[in-house]
Design a protein around this motif. Sequence first.
Motif, PDB file in Angstrom:
ATOM      1  N   SER A 263       0.841  -1.189   0.000  1.00  0.00           N
ATOM      2  CA  SER A 263       0.000   0.000   0.000  1.00  0.00           C
ATOM      3  C   SER A 263       0.878   1.241   0.000  1.00  0.00           C
ATOM      4  CB  SER A 263      -0.940   0.028   1.213  1.00  0.00           C
ATOM      5  OG  SER A 263      -0.209   0.253   2.392  1.00  0.00           O
ATOM      6  N   ILE A 264       0.362   2.298  -0.588  1.00  0.00           N
ATOM      7  CA  ILE A 264       1.016   3.604  -0.559  1.00  0.00           C
ATOM      8  C   ILE A 264      -0.019   4.618  -0.087  1.00  0.00           C
ATOM      9  CG2 ILE A 264       2.261   5.382  -1.843  1.00  0.00           C
ATOM     10  CD1 ILE A 264       2.882   3.300  -3.982  1.00  0.00           C
TER      11      ILE A 264
ATOM     12  N   LEU B 278      -1.743   6.187  -7.020  1.00  0.00           N
ATOM     13  CA  LEU B 278      -0.589   5.671  -7.750  1.00  0.00           C
ATOM     14  C   LEU B 278      -0.780   4.189  -7.971  1.00  0.00           C
ATOM     15  CD1 LEU B 278       2.188   7.370  -5.620  1.00  0.00           C
ATOM     16  CD2 LEU B 278       1.325   8.153  -7.809  1.00  0.00           C
ATOM     17  N   PHE B 279      -0.342   3.747  -9.112  1.00  0.00           N
ATOM     18  CA  PHE B 279      -0.458   2.328  -9.421  1.00  0.00           C
ATOM     19  C   PHE B 279       0.946   1.757  -9.549  1.00  0.00           C
ATOM     20  CE2 PHE B 279      -4.273   4.446 -10.824  1.00  0.00           C
ATOM     21  CZ  PHE B 279      -5.241   3.695 -10.182  1.00  0.00           C
TER      22      PHE B 279
ATOM     23  N   GLU C  82       9.145  12.054   1.269  1.00  0.00           N
ATOM     24  CA  GLU C  82       8.883  12.501   2.633  1.00  0.00           C
ATOM     25  C   GLU C  82       7.397  12.680   2.907  1.00  0.00           C
ATOM     26  OE1 GLU C  82      11.332  12.148   4.365  1.00  0.00           O
ATOM     27  OE2 GLU C  82      12.941  12.293   2.900  1.00  0.00           O
ATOM     28  N   ASN C  83       6.574  12.693   1.866  1.00  0.00           N
ATOM     29  CA  ASN C  83       5.129  12.846   2.039  1.00  0.00           C
ATOM     30  C   ASN C  83       4.368  11.529   1.977  1.00  0.00           C
ATOM     31  OD1 ASN C  83       5.307  15.686   2.178  1.00  0.00           O
ATOM     32  ND2 ASN C  83       5.451  15.804  -0.038  1.00  0.00           N
ATOM     33  N   PHE C  84       5.102  10.437   1.861  1.00  0.00           N
ATOM     34  CA  PHE C  84       4.449   9.145   1.658  1.00  0.00           C
ATOM     35  C   PHE C  84       4.704   8.166   2.803  1.00  0.00           C
ATOM     36  CE2 PHE C  84       4.671  10.719  -2.680  1.00  0.00           C
ATOM     37  CZ  PHE C  84       3.438  10.348  -3.184  1.00  0.00           C
ATOM     38  N   ARG C  85       3.805   7.227   2.890  1.00  0.00           N
ATOM     39  CA  ARG C  85       3.970   6.078   3.771  1.00  0.00           C
ATOM     40  C   ARG C  85       3.776   4.842   2.900  1.00  0.00           C
ATOM     41  NH1 ARG C  85      -0.348   5.755   8.414  1.00  0.00           N
ATOM     42  NH2 ARG C  85      -1.678   5.331   6.631  1.00  0.00           N
ATOM     43  N   VAL C  86       4.752   3.973   2.922  1.00  0.00           N
ATOM     44  CA  VAL C  86       4.730   2.792   2.061  1.00  0.00           C
ATOM     45  C   VAL C  86       4.812   1.544   2.922  1.00  0.00           C
ATOM     46  CG1 VAL C  86       5.975   1.508   0.281  1.00  0.00           C
ATOM     47  CG2 VAL C  86       5.801   3.993   0.120  1.00  0.00           C
ATOM     48  N   ARG C  87       3.941   0.596   2.637  1.00  0.00           N
ATOM     49  CA  ARG C  87       4.050  -0.725   3.259  1.00  0.00           C
ATOM     50  C   ARG C  87       4.439  -1.707   2.170  1.00  0.00           C
ATOM     51  NH1 ARG C  87      -0.853   0.979   6.027  1.00  0.00           N
ATOM     52  NH2 ARG C  87      -0.305   1.548   8.145  1.00  0.00           N
ATOM     53  N   SER C  88       5.555  -2.377   2.392  1.00  0.00           N
ATOM     54  CA  SER C  88       6.047  -3.296   1.373  1.00  0.00           C
ATOM     55  C   SER C  88       6.578  -4.546   2.044  1.00  0.00           C
ATOM     56  CB  SER C  88       7.141  -2.626   0.530  1.00  0.00           C
ATOM     57  OG  SER C  88       8.206  -2.219   1.355  1.00  0.00           O
TER      58      SER C  88
ATOM     59  N   GLY D 196       9.221  -4.079   4.465  1.00  0.00           N
ATOM     60  CA  GLY D 196       8.938  -3.238   5.628  1.00  0.00           C
ATOM     61  C   GLY D 196       8.361  -1.888   5.287  1.00  0.00           C
ATOM     62  N   GLY D 197       8.906  -1.253   4.238  1.00  0.00           N
ATOM     63  CA  GLY D 197       8.412   0.049   3.860  1.00  0.00           C
ATOM     64  C   GLY D 197       9.041   1.156   4.678  1.00  0.00           C
ATOM     65  N   PHE D 198       8.441   2.342   4.611  1.00  0.00           N
ATOM     66  CA  PHE D 198       8.981   3.477   5.349  1.00  0.00           C
ATOM     67  C   PHE D 198       7.893   4.521   5.517  1.00  0.00           C
ATOM     68  CE2 PHE D 198       9.115   6.776   2.184  1.00  0.00           C
ATOM     69  CZ  PHE D 198       9.108   6.062   1.000  1.00  0.00           C
TER      70      PHE D 198
END
Length: 70
Positions: A6-7, A22-23, A53-59, A62-64
Amino acid sequence: MAKINSIDVYCKICKTWSQAPLFIRDTETFASMVASGNTTNCPKGHIINSNKENFRVRSDDGGFRGNDTF
Ligand SMILES: [Zn+2]
């Protein structure tokens, strides 16, 4: 490269998270996207710079969470 689950993007004006329009399905593509200087929009239409810096990513690795979202 890891699979993105997810983003989310943070709007500083709304002070809320929303699913990024975003895809992108892998971290490598995400990295090239944020380097390109594009903008995206929150659901109310505010313009958000597409830097990480404006995003949260789950991958899968782990993501960031970007520094501007705290
Ligand atoms: Zn907004």
